[in-house]
Write a protein that holds these residues in place. Sequence first.
Motif, PDB file in Angstrom:
ATOM      1  N   ARG A 136      32.250  43.549  36.242  1.00  0.00           N
ATOM      2  CA  ARG A 136      32.575  44.745  35.469  1.00  0.00           C
ATOM      3  C   ARG A 136      33.222  45.800  36.358  1.00  0.00           C
ATOM      4  O   ARG A 136      32.767  46.083  37.443  1.00  0.00           O
ATOM      5  N   GLY A 170      32.521  39.966  33.190  1.00  0.00           N
ATOM      6  CA  GLY A 170      32.786  41.374  32.912  1.00  0.00           C
ATOM      7  C   GLY A 170      34.084  41.884  33.505  1.00  0.00           C
ATOM      8  O   GLY A 170      34.447  43.044  33.325  1.00  0.00           O
ATOM      9  N   THR A 188      38.011  42.667  34.246  1.00  0.00           N
ATOM     10  CA  THR A 188      39.177  43.024  33.442  1.00  0.00           C
ATOM     11  C   THR A 188      40.295  42.047  33.803  1.00  0.00           C
ATOM     12  O   THR A 188      40.738  42.019  34.945  1.00  0.00           O
TER      13      THR A 188
END
Length: 161
Positions: free
Chosen positions: A38, A119, A121
């Motif tokens: 994340r 998580g 991107t």
Amino acid sequence: MVQAAARLRAAVGGAVVILSDGSDYADTAQASYSVSGRGIGVGIIDSGIDATHPDLVHTAKNVKLVGPITDTPAGGYLYVDLPSTDTSSGHGTHVASTIGGSGAASAGSARMRRGVAPGATLVGVGAGDGLSILYALQGFDYLMKPEIRETYNIRVISNSW
């Protein structure tokens, strides 16, 4: 925690091994160190990503590189935003799922299959297939543009092609 760390050290340099309890080293790392990827952007330069796949709907940006067959110093390249840029082999989709697949497609099964950093991107750059994978250098240029690198916090670039 010590046992988990020892298991992780044993896996360095090897393939993901499924343990007898159904977990793998990625599961162990995520649980032991509370990491999921994340906040970290991962650029994936490959054949493209099918961001319509249930495990990849969280792909933040997905472009197909379009350029001349023969490169020239004055050659221009376009980056076309598309939901699916994996036009032939599925290789880029496979790589993206291994890195950041959410596991949605296997939810409810005996073993949920998700990426090592679910998580993260994801930013896909479809650099073509076959000979046109030579557009990979332009893929690096794209991912290193400040407006892309900073917007998506690109810290990792996958080059599995």
